[in-house]
Write an enzyme that holds these catalytic residues in place. Structure first.
Site, PDB file in Angstrom:
ATOM      1  CG  ASN A  62     -16.434 -11.876  54.597  1.00 44.96           C
ATOM      2  OD1 ASN A  62     -17.683 -12.134  54.113  1.00 44.96           O
ATOM      3  ND2 ASN A  62     -15.580 -12.640  55.369  1.00 44.96           N
ATOM      4  CD1 TRP A  63     -21.727  -7.278  54.502  1.00 41.43           C
ATOM      5  CD2 TRP A  63     -23.925  -7.998  54.045  1.00 41.43           C
ATOM      6  NE1 TRP A  63     -22.500  -6.402  54.262  1.00 41.43           N
ATOM      7  CE2 TRP A  63     -23.743  -6.693  53.970  1.00 41.43           C
ATOM      8  CE3 TRP A  63     -25.094  -8.707  53.448  1.00 41.43           C
ATOM      9  CZ2 TRP A  63     -24.732  -5.829  53.595  1.00 41.43           C
ATOM     10  CZ3 TRP A  63     -25.988  -7.794  53.137  1.00 41.43           C
ATOM     11  CH2 TRP A  63     -25.949  -6.249  53.122  1.00 41.43           C
TER      12      TRP A  63
ATOM     13  CG  HIS B 128     -12.721 -15.995  55.352  1.00 42.12           C
ATOM     14  ND1 HIS B 128     -13.267 -16.583  56.505  1.00 42.12           N
ATOM     15  CD2 HIS B 128     -12.560 -14.562  55.541  1.00 42.12           C
ATOM     16  CE1 HIS B 128     -13.379 -15.880  57.641  1.00 42.12           C
ATOM     17  NE2 HIS B 128     -13.052 -14.552  56.819  1.00 42.12           N
TER      18      HIS B 128
ATOM     19  CB  SER C   7     -12.132  -8.040  66.507  1.00 45.17           C
ATOM     20  OG  SER C   7     -12.739  -9.307  66.687  1.00 45.17           O
TER      21      SER C   7
ATOM     22  N   GLY D 186     -18.024  -8.826  61.276  1.00 52.24           N
ATOM     23  CA  GLY D 186     -19.224  -8.393  61.930  1.00 52.24           C
ATOM     24  C   GLY D 186     -19.602  -6.809  62.043  1.00 52.24           C
TER      25      GLY D 186
HETATM   26  P1  13P Z   1     -14.733  -9.843  62.322  1.00 47.23           P
HETATM   27  O1  13P Z   1     -14.542  -8.506  61.955  1.00 47.23           O
HETATM   28  O2  13P Z   1     -16.098 -10.492  62.440  1.00 47.23           O
HETATM   29  O3  13P Z   1     -13.880 -10.273  63.415  1.00 47.23           O
HETATM   30  O4  13P Z   1     -14.545 -10.993  60.866  1.00 47.23           O
HETATM   31  C1  13P Z   1     -13.288 -10.671  60.428  1.00 47.23           C
HETATM   32  C2  13P Z   1     -13.454 -11.570  59.094  1.00 47.23           C
HETATM   33  O5  13P Z   1     -13.277 -12.766  59.047  1.00 47.23           O
HETATM   34  C3  13P Z   1     -13.761 -10.752  57.787  1.00 47.23           C
HETATM   35  O6  13P Z   1     -13.319 -11.816  56.689  1.00 47.23           O
END
Ligand code: 13P
Length: 241
Positions: A5-6, A85, A202, A224
């Protein structure tokens, strides 16, 4: 399954790099999904993997400036769409009821919704997180029933772990994933057993293996780390086992 998910990041050059990196790898045993911002979806047309939107409108067409419909996503090659989300729930005030409606609309357009659920830190600390997550899922069942869950992917994303570097431990993730599966099993065991439940929050190449090896963790939804082609590829390879 590994989904990237960008969010509202990236550019057309990154889209090209990401596609070259993923297409050049041997990912035959893992389902890969990339969810870029809407303007870059077409750039992924020859991806050896699936493409998804990050959101869809609850409406099919008409006077809804700035919205994108399920049929539009489908027409540019999307097979998936993220729904509910936590950033949309927070930034755009999306309620459990609206999320359920969007899941239903996605299915109607032949898109597989990736239904995102998860508790904020205060709910985790209060110990009420199972109830919170159950209510988020129940709202969807109330609208579409249980049978359509064989066309849905669920993503557990604890809000306190998103973009914070504070990953849920593999056991914390497993505990919630098992809870979700067990809750659905009471409604339809076959569907619950076949349901893909992704963990998000994360995830990096360094922790992916341990998270994905939990029995009820069927892959990841990556924020990320999905913006770095090599890192995202390494996470996909971790899902391969
Ligand atoms: P991170 O991997 O940056 O914590 O984001 C998770 C996310 O919200 C994916 O939809």
């Amino acid at each position: 399954m590994v989904a990237g998910n960008w969010k509202m990041n990236g550019n057309i050059e990154l889209a090209k790099q990401m596609m070259d990196t993923l297409n050049g790898a041997n990912l035959t045993d893992v389902d890969v999904l990339v969810c870029p911002p809407f303007p870059f979806i077409s750039a992924f047309n020859s991806l050896k993997g699936a493409i998804g939107g990050q959101n869809l409108s609850e409406f099919d067409s008409g006077a809804h400036t700035g919205e994108v419909s399920g049929s539009m996503l489908k027409s540019v090659g999307c097979d998936f769409v993220l729904v509910g989300h936590s950033e949309r729930r927070t930034d755009n005030g999306e309620s459990d009821k609206l999320v359920a409606e969007k899941v239903s609309v996605a299915l109607k357009h032949g898109l597989t919704p990736v239904l995102c659920v998860g508790e904020p830190e205060s709910v985790r600390d209060s110990g009420e997180f199972f109830n919170h997550i159950q209510a988020q899922i129940e709202a969807v069942i109330n609208v579409i029933g249980i049978d359509d869950f064989d066309n849905i992917v669920v993503a557990y994303e604890p809000v306190w772990a998103i973009g914070t570097g504070k990953t849920a431990s593999p056991l914390q993730a497993q505990e919630v994933h098992a809870f979700i599966r067990e809750y659905l099993r009471k409604l339809n065991a076959d569907i619950a057993n076949g349901l893909r439940i992704l963990y998000g929050g994360s995830v990096k190449a360094a922790n992916a293996n341990e998270l994905f090896s939990q029995p009820d963790v069927d892959g990841g939804l990556i924020g990320g780390a999905s913006l770095d082609p090599q890192e995202f590829l390494n996470i996909c390879l971790a899902a391969k086992g």
